[in-house]
Write an enzyme that holds these catalytic residues in place. Structure first.
Site, PDB file in Angstrom:
ATOM      1  N   LYS A  53       0.833  -1.207   0.000  1.00 54.05           N
ATOM      2  CA  LYS A  53       0.000   0.000   0.000  1.00 54.05           C
ATOM      3  C   LYS A  53       0.866   1.256   0.000  1.00 54.05           C
ATOM      4  O   LYS A  53       0.586   2.228  -0.709  1.00 54.05           O
ATOM      5  CB  LYS A  53      -0.909   0.002   1.230  1.00 54.05           C
ATOM      6  CG  LYS A  53      -2.007  -1.039   1.179  1.00 54.05           C
ATOM      7  CD  LYS A  53      -3.101  -0.597   0.228  1.00 54.05           C
ATOM      8  CE  LYS A  53      -4.217  -1.596   0.161  1.00 54.05           C
ATOM      9  NZ  LYS A  53      -3.887  -2.787  -0.627  1.00 54.05           N
ATOM     10  N   GLN A  97      -5.439  -2.866   9.374  1.00 49.37           N
ATOM     11  CA  GLN A  97      -5.142  -4.131   8.717  1.00 49.37           C
ATOM     12  C   GLN A  97      -5.718  -5.306   9.510  1.00 49.37           C
ATOM     13  O   GLN A  97      -5.519  -5.414  10.718  1.00 49.37           O
ATOM     14  CB  GLN A  97      -3.622  -4.286   8.559  1.00 49.37           C
ATOM     15  CG  GLN A  97      -3.196  -5.565   7.894  1.00 49.37           C
ATOM     16  CD  GLN A  97      -3.735  -5.706   6.479  1.00 49.37           C
ATOM     17  OE1 GLN A  97      -3.940  -4.714   5.788  1.00 49.37           O
ATOM     18  NE2 GLN A  97      -3.962  -6.928   6.053  1.00 49.37           N
ATOM     19  N   ASP A 120     -11.160   1.874   2.930  1.00 51.67           N
ATOM     20  CA  ASP A 120     -11.668   0.629   2.357  1.00 51.67           C
ATOM     21  C   ASP A 120     -13.106   0.743   1.868  1.00 51.67           C
ATOM     22  O   ASP A 120     -13.570  -0.102   1.108  1.00 51.67           O
ATOM     23  CB  ASP A 120     -11.601  -0.500   3.389  1.00 51.67           C
ATOM     24  CG  ASP A 120     -10.217  -1.127   3.481  1.00 51.67           C
ATOM     25  OD1 ASP A 120      -9.541  -1.185   2.435  1.00 51.67           O
ATOM     26  OD2 ASP A 120      -9.822  -1.555   4.579  1.00 51.67           O
TER      27      ASP A 120
END
Length: 359
Positions: A53, A97, A120
């Protein structure tokens, strides 16, 4: 027939190029987007995912904000970092995460994320907005993988309107929100949601124009189950250990399906890169929204050439909001006008009455 490839890597690269320009424009005005990550523990797969990322961020100019905690961190310590990222103006979007350690209430942590910084697109508030919005502009992030599927098809000129899309998988990251994204008016697909417990899966596969396989069941979709000319996106991930003890990752779709499909997104190299780039897009869009909302002009004294003596909203609430005459009616009669302009990188709004400021 051999399927044409839905190339996620090339499509993601094109989107990154477009994002690079938007990030540069924001940075020129002092609003560089920042992606935050919270990693708890030392899981190798999670570490690799988070590192990827931040490499993506570097490619387009997004700042990286990395927070790490040990596996034995308490739930309250994790929530403290979530609150820190919520309050940090440099962080325009972030992810926690997963998985989190077993002693942590994962849902409680995820619900503590500021919905406006939900990179997200899976916060309950944002999923609720998606449920409530059938079409038009949606002022909240979309779930990355479903949005990535739509963008991948759109980039290759594949029309979804009127097509029967079979989504296999009921996970919250892909399967469940995919139907919400695909049935929005601007996409206009007809969606059937199936899963590993669906008893008539063969029948559904035989009639589907598009198959999005995201069940996490290795090679469950076979060539004899699909029709000629089907469009297939393989999203599932399964780790299989061979007789020699080595493990490899397999998708949900048997590679032989490409002999019947018109288009096929491979795994890897198809939807995976799209998921990653859509997360970047969510962060950039959040920064663009924050830039407009960060400071509001709520009171003015006098407008002179190229200058505004104004009172800006702040966390200390140093000034009181003014009420434009238009809010009290009679707009047309009193020639009330709303002005919107850029000033020192901010969006300013003010009302005037017959060319004089309303205070």
């Amino acid at each position: 027939m051999t399927a044409k490839v839905l190339d996620g890597k090339a499509t993601a690269a094109a989107i990154k190029e477009e994002l690079r320009g938007r990030v540069a424009a924001l940075a020129e005005r002092g609003h560089t987007p920042g992606l935050g990550t919270l990693l708890v523990g030392e899981d190798a797969g999670s570490q690799k995912y988070v590192a990827g990322k931040h490499r993506d961020c570097a490619e387009v100019g997004i700042e990286s904000i990395q927070r790490e905690l040990p596996a034995d961190a308490t739930e309250e310590q994790i929530l403290d970092v979530v609150r820190e990222l919520n309050e940090d103006p440099a962080c325009t979007g972030y992810i926690v995460q997963l998985p989190l350690p077993k002693h942590v209430d994962t849902q409680k942590v995820l619900e503590a994320i500021d919905p406006d910084k939900d990179a997200d697109g899976l916060h309950p508030m944002n999923l609720g907005r998606l449920v409530a919005s059938v079409g038009g502009e949606l002022d909240s992030p979309l779930p990355c993988t479903p949005a990535g599927c739509v963008e991948l098809l759109r980039h290759h000129g594949v029309e979804l309107a009127g097509k029967h899309v079979l989504v296999i998988g009921r996970g919250v990251t892909i399967g469940r929100p995919a139907g919400l994204v695909l049935t929005r008016r601007e996409v206009n697909a007809t969606v059937t949601l199936a899963h590993t417990g669906t008893t008539n899966l063969d029948e559904l596969l035989a009639s589907a124009d598009v198959v999005i396989a995201a069940a996490g069941s290795a090679h469950m979709v076979k060539p004899e189950q699909v029709k000629e000319g089907v469009i297939v996106l393989d999203v599932g991930v399964s780790r299989v250990t061979g007789e020699d003890g080595t493990s490899r990752v397999l998708g949900d779709v048997d590679p032989a399906v490409k002999e019947k499909a018109a288009w096929m997104a491979p795994n890897p190299g198809g939807v995976g890169p799209m998921t990653r780039v859509m997360l970047l897009a969510n962060v950039v869009e959040a920064a663009e929204r924050a830039r407009e909302q960060r400071l509001r002009l709520i009171g003015c004294q006098r407008l002179t050439t190229m200058q505004i003596v104004c009172c800006l909203q702040s966390s200390q609430q140093l000034c009181s909001p003014f009420t434009p005459t238009c809010c009290r009616g009679a707009c047309a009669a009193q020639a009330i006008t709303l002005h919107r302009l850029e000033w020192q990188g901010y969006i300013l709004e003010f009302w005037s009455e017959n060319s004089k400021l309303v205070t």
